[in-house]
Each structure stands twice: as structure tokens, then as C-alpha cells.
Design a protein around this motif. Structure first.
Motif, PDB file in Angstrom:
ATOM      1  N   ALA A   1       0.894  -1.253   0.036  1.00 35.61           N
ATOM      2  CA  ALA A   1      -0.001  -0.067  -0.079  1.00 35.61           C
ATOM      3  C   ALA A   1       0.971   1.143  -0.166  1.00 35.61           C
ATOM      4  CB  ALA A   1      -0.952   0.124   1.261  1.00 35.61           C
ATOM      5  N   TRP A   2       0.280   2.442  -0.474  1.00 36.99           N
ATOM      6  CA  TRP A   2       0.856   3.507  -0.250  1.00 36.99           C
ATOM      7  C   TRP A   2       0.167   4.497   1.029  1.00 36.99           C
ATOM      8  CZ3 TRP A   2      -0.028   5.909  -5.818  1.00 36.99           C
ATOM      9  CH2 TRP A   2       0.934   5.009  -6.718  1.00 36.99           C
ATOM     10  N   TYR A   3       1.017   5.558   1.515  1.00 35.86           N
ATOM     11  CA  TYR A   3       0.376   6.156   2.626  1.00 35.86           C
ATOM     12  C   TYR A   3       0.098   7.373   2.142  1.00 35.86           C
ATOM     13  CZ  TYR A   3       0.398   7.769   7.680  1.00 35.86           C
ATOM     14  OH  TYR A   3      -0.077   8.031   8.849  1.00 35.86           O
TER      15      TYR A   3
ATOM     16  N   SER B   1      -3.707   3.401   2.861  1.00 35.46           N
ATOM     17  CA  SER B   1      -3.864   4.211   4.258  1.00 35.46           C
ATOM     18  C   SER B   1      -3.752   5.634   3.972  1.00 35.46           C
ATOM     19  CB  SER B   1      -2.608   3.725   5.284  1.00 35.46           C
ATOM     20  OG  SER B   1      -2.765   2.365   5.434  1.00 35.46           O
ATOM     21  N   VAL B   2      -4.981   6.390   4.491  1.00 35.28           N
ATOM     22  CA  VAL B   2      -5.179   7.822   4.262  1.00 35.28           C
ATOM     23  C   VAL B   2      -5.124   8.506   5.567  1.00 35.28           C
ATOM     24  CG1 VAL B   2      -6.705   9.588   3.318  1.00 35.28           C
ATOM     25  CG2 VAL B   2      -6.438   7.285   2.093  1.00 35.28           C
ATOM     26  N   MET B   3      -4.303   9.510   5.709  1.00 30.36           N
ATOM     27  CA  MET B   3      -4.206  10.268   6.711  1.00 30.36           C
ATOM     28  C   MET B   3      -4.992  11.925   6.554  1.00 30.36           C
ATOM     29  SD  MET B   3      -1.082  12.008   9.099  1.00 30.36           S
ATOM     30  CE  MET B   3      -1.150  10.794  10.382  1.00 30.36           C
ATOM     31  N   ASP B   4      -5.850  12.161   7.158  1.00 30.78           N
ATOM     32  CA  ASP B   4      -6.619  13.596   7.272  1.00 30.78           C
ATOM     33  C   ASP B   4      -5.287  14.471   7.899  1.00 30.78           C
ATOM     34  OD1 ASP B   4      -7.741  15.914   7.953  1.00 30.78           O
ATOM     35  OD2 ASP B   4      -9.529  15.116   8.208  1.00 30.78           O
ATOM     36  N   MET B   5      -4.479  15.141   7.167  1.00 30.98           N
ATOM     37  CA  MET B   5      -3.633  15.918   7.812  1.00 30.98           C
ATOM     38  C   MET B   5      -3.772  17.058   8.692  1.00 30.98           C
ATOM     39  SD  MET B   5      -0.702  14.627   6.963  1.00 30.98           S
ATOM     40  CE  MET B   5       0.870  15.408   6.915  1.00 30.98           C
ATOM     41  N   ASP B   6      -5.171  17.531   8.912  1.00 28.26           N
ATOM     42  CA  ASP B   6      -5.217  18.411   9.802  1.00 28.26           C
ATOM     43  C   ASP B   6      -5.982  17.490  11.354  1.00 28.26           C
ATOM     44  OD1 ASP B   6      -5.014  20.853   8.224  1.00 28.26           O
ATOM     45  OD2 ASP B   6      -7.243  20.320   7.260  1.00 28.26           O
ATOM     46  N   ALA B   7      -6.816  16.653  11.071  1.00 29.57           N
ATOM     47  CA  ALA B   7      -7.237  16.030  12.291  1.00 29.57           C
ATOM     48  C   ALA B   7      -6.192  15.043  12.731  1.00 29.57           C
ATOM     49  CB  ALA B   7      -8.445  15.191  11.740  1.00 29.57           C
ATOM     50  N   LYS B   8      -5.019  14.552  11.865  1.00 27.27           N
ATOM     51  CA  LYS B   8      -4.239  13.642  12.252  1.00 27.27           C
ATOM     52  C   LYS B   8      -4.809  12.175  12.802  1.00 27.27           C
ATOM     53  CE  LYS B   8      -1.048  16.968  11.881  1.00 27.27           C
ATOM     54  NZ  LYS B   8      -0.312  17.093  10.836  1.00 27.27           N
ATOM     55  N   ILE B   9      -5.765  11.840  11.743  1.00 30.42           N
ATOM     56  CA  ILE B   9      -6.217  10.434  12.040  1.00 30.42           C
ATOM     57  C   ILE B   9      -6.175   9.875  10.824  1.00 30.42           C
ATOM     58  CG2 ILE B   9      -8.029  11.251  13.893  1.00 30.42           C
ATOM     59  CD1 ILE B   9     -10.084  11.135  11.296  1.00 30.42           C
ATOM     60  N   VAL B  10      -5.818   8.519  10.859  1.00 34.25           N
ATOM     61  CA  VAL B  10      -5.653   7.518   9.760  1.00 34.25           C
ATOM     62  C   VAL B  10      -6.914   6.517   9.327  1.00 34.25           C
ATOM     63  CG1 VAL B  10      -4.265   5.922   8.827  1.00 34.25           C
ATOM     64  CG2 VAL B  10      -3.143   7.702  10.131  1.00 34.25           C
TER      65      VAL B  10
END
Length: 415
Positions: free
Chosen positions: A136-138, A290-299
């Protein structure tokens, strides 16, 4: 005679250490008050990355603390009861933010994380669960394209990863939609970190490896440990209902490790940093990476049993109840990432990351307690670091020279 090694803590670090020692023909016992694999690594976002080389203490991070604590995403929550411990811990944390220290921490993290994908695949061979590790990618998703470009070009996050060989690429909105069609329209661009993998079920990986360990002769006792005591050339482990003798001890009890060491006069700056996840059993949508919301810091990541969204850092008493607002907050955040997400069937989990101020684990023999080895403090990175940590601790127990500088993992580095 064959040495007996007892590992206190049956999380992924303890299990990986047990397998490595059993492969070297040592007699191994695992002890945990819970069933195997239910610790902090069970509940994480499942990222397995050679490029997780970024420690939490970074230059200038102090400027972001108010936003992390008081911003709408509530990324960081320090409980008032923890201030007496958190203030000295935080000052030590800030001392780690110089460029030189960050570079040294990154090198140490790379040593543990770089082989993680290959090592997990080797460990899972023959278990029937090889498919639990998936390429996968991040995807670091941004709400603003200009911000994403600036981060890609200047942020220490990506500079450090590139220095260690990561393939990183900027993705515009159109490219992002091609990669993750279900992603919400709030996100306008992304930075892609390639060459990674993801765990499709961290708990199932732990169970598969625990089962493998048992076939190799590792013995498990579910028991609540009360104390450790040195006796002669060995150790005595006193549990609630029974006791065990052992030549050597590996303490891999995560956030509980510091409390077990205090009666021996060993005091460590280890904080219990609580993390949460919500998992949606029938999500109706999926992610390719895997996807990170860079504002909320959740994955967010699709897993074998649904879709999991993980994050938050809560400094609280280890026995404190769960934050009742966290499930609803993370559900709302999840719907931003995936607007079509079915949130009907959700479960909330929380666990405790064992965090030192420098984001590095302790992998060492305690000088004042021969035969007692540390294997804890992996912070946010326990899943990735577990296999290599197990090898390092096994080398230390056998007295093997690893030809690698291990001083960044030393047991006396905070003295």
C-alpha cells in the motif's frame, strides 16, 4: 543447559521476541494478564512503513501545541491529573527537538522500521495468514493544494523520508480521485509515500504469530504479574496466583513497564499516551491505501473486518475511563474522509502507547540489574518496530555483537 527466558508482555513486541529466541533454541515463556496481542499494537492504524523515521519531537513543534490541544479536531488532550508527570516529560520532549537530535532519532527509527515489511512476511510464512500484509501507499491528504505543495517541498516530514530512500510524490486533486475514488471532496491534494504496506488486521497478525510461537515450544501463562525479584544468578517472577523462576527476563509490558520497575529503584520518563480507533463493520466503502487527514491527524484504512479510523493522543491515568465524546468526534471525522461511509455498526477501542520523550523504545539490559532486559517504549510505532526489536533483544540476551550503534535505545539514556 538451555537458558530460560521469560517475556513479560504478550503484545507484538513480546511475541516477535519470543519467536526469535525460540528460533535460537532458547526455552521461552510468555506472561501477560490479558490474552496475547491485545495491547497497543492491536488497535493501531495498521501502517507498516520502512519510512517511519519521523520522531514526535520536531523543530518548532511547540508552536503547534495550542492548535493540537484547543483546535476543533482535539488531536491532543492532556488530563489535569497528569500535569505533575507531563511537565518534566514535556521539557525532556522539547530538548529532543534540535536538528541534530532529530537526525539521530530518525537514523535509529530507520534501523527498526526499514526491514519491517520483509520481516513480517518472513514471520507469517506457513501460518496461512500471509495475506494479512498488503502492499500500500500512505496518502497524506490535504484540504489546500498550496499547503500540500509547500509541505512536499519544504517540510522536514518528507525531507527526512527522502533522505532515507522513500519514493514520495505530490498528487493533485484529479490524481487523488483516481487513487482513492471514495475520498471526500474536502481534500484537494495529497503527498503520496510509496513502497509501504498495511496490516489488514493487526490483532490477527498477533494471534497468527502467537500460534506459531506455541508450535515452536513457547509456553504462555495468562497471569497478572506483581513483582520481579533477583535470586542468585536468576530471577523470580511473582504473579497473583503463581511464581516462576527464570534465568533472564524481557520486560515488554508497554505502558505498564515503568510501574513494574519502580520497586527496583528504576525510574523512567515513560508516559501512557492513549490512542483510540473506531471501526465500522459494514462500511459500504473502501480505501485502496492508508489515508491520513493531515488536519485531524487521524488515519483511515480498510481492514479485514471493516474500516478503521485511528488517532488521538490523550495523556491520562492508565485506568481512566474512555472519553465519551471521542467516538462521536471520530465518527464525524470519518464521514469527512469518506462521505458515503455507513456508520451504523461501529465499535470504539482505546489503548495506551508507551511513550518516551524521544519517541524511541528502550532495548537494552539494565546495568544495575543483570539479566533484566527492556523491550518497551515504542510510542506510535510498535507495530512496525516489533520484529526488528525482537531480533535486537535476542542478540543482547545471547551476547551477540550487532555491529550497530544501539546507544539511542539505551536504558540509561535519560539519566
Amino acid at each position: 543447559m538451555t537458558q530460560t527466558v521469560t517475556i513479560v508482555g504478550a503484545g507484538l513486541v513480546g511475541i516477535c521476541t519470543a519467536i526469535t529466541l525460540a528460533e535460537r533454541n532458547l526455552s521461552v515463556r510468555l506472561i501477560d494478564k490479558e490474552a496475547p496481542g491485545l495491547g497497543a499494537s492491536f488497535g493501531n492504524a495498521g501502517i507498516i512503513s520502512p519510512w517511519s523515521v519521523l520522531p514526535q519531537p520536531l523543530p518548532g513543534i511547540w508552536k503547534n501545541i495550542p492548535r493540537l490541544v484547543f483546535g476543533r479536531h482535539r488531536v491532543l488532550k492532556p488530563h489535569i491529573s497528569q500535569w505533575p508527570k507531563l511537565i518534566p516529560w514535556g521539557l525532556s520532549f522539547l530538548r529532543q527537538t534540535s536538528v541534530d537530535r532529530v537526525q539521530k532519532s530518525a537514523q535509529a527509527m530507520f534501523h527498526l522500521c526499514e526491514p519491517s515489511i520483509e520481516l513480517y512476511r518472513q514471520l507469517l510464512v506457513g501460518t496461512g495468514h500471509e495475506d494479512l500484509i498488503q502492499d500500500a501507499w500512505y496518502v497524506h491528504a490535504f484540504r489546500n493544494e498550496t499547503t500540500a505543495r509547500q509541505w512536499d517541498e519544504t517540510a522536514i516530514d518528507y525531507r527526512l523520508r527522502r533522505e532515507f530512500g522513500a519514493d514520495i510524490e505530490f498528487a493533485s486533486s484529479d490524481t487523488l480521485r483516481e487513487i482513492e475514488p471514495s475520498l471526500g471532496t474536502d481534500f484537494k491534494a495529497a503527498v503520496l509515500i510509496k513502497g509501504q504496506a498495511r496490516a489488514r488486521a493487526p490483532g490477527k497478525i498477533a494471534q497468527a504469530l502467537f500460534d506459531k510461537a506455541q508450535t515452536m515450544g513457547v509456553i504462555f501463562h495468562q497471569a497478572e504479574m506483581k513483582s520481579l525479584k533477583r535470586e542468585g544468578d536468576g530471577w523470580k517472577i511473582h504473579c497473583k496466583t503463581q511464581s516462576f523462576a527464570s534465568d533472564k527476563i524481557v520486560l515488554a509490558a508497554g505502558a505498564w513497564s515503568a510501574k513494574l520497575l519502580e520497586p527496583m529503584g528504576i525510574k523512567l520518563p515513560l508516559m501512557a499516551e492513549r490512542g483510540y480507533h473506531v471501526e465500522f463493520a459494514d462500511p459500504g466503502v473502501s480505501l485502496n491505501n492508508s489515508v491520513m487527514d493531515m488536519d485531524a491527524k487521524i488515519v483511515a484504512s480498510s481492514m479485514a473486518d471493516g474500516l478503521r479510523v485511528a488517532g488521538a493522543s490523550e495523556f491520562c491515568n492508565i485506568d481512566a475511563p474512555a472519553d465519551p465524546k471521542r467516538a462521536d468526534l471520530m465518527t464525524r471525522q470519518s464521514r469527512v474522509i469518506l462521505p458515503d461511509l455507513d456508520v451504523t455498526k461501529r465499535t470504539l477501542w482505546f489503548g495506551h502507547r508507551p511513550s518516551f520523550p524521544d519517541s524511541l523504545p528502550m532495548l537494552d539490559e539494565f546495568k544495575q540489574q543483570p539479566g533484566l532486559f527492556a523491550a518497551f517504549g515504542h510510542s506510535h510505532y510498535g507495530l512496525m518496530m516489533a520484529p526488528k526489536s525482537g531480533q535486537i533483544v535476542a542478540d543482547l540476551i545471547e551476547g551477540r555483537n550487532s555491529n550497530v550503534d544501539l546507544t539511542r535505545f539505551a536504558s540509561d539514556r535519560f539519566q
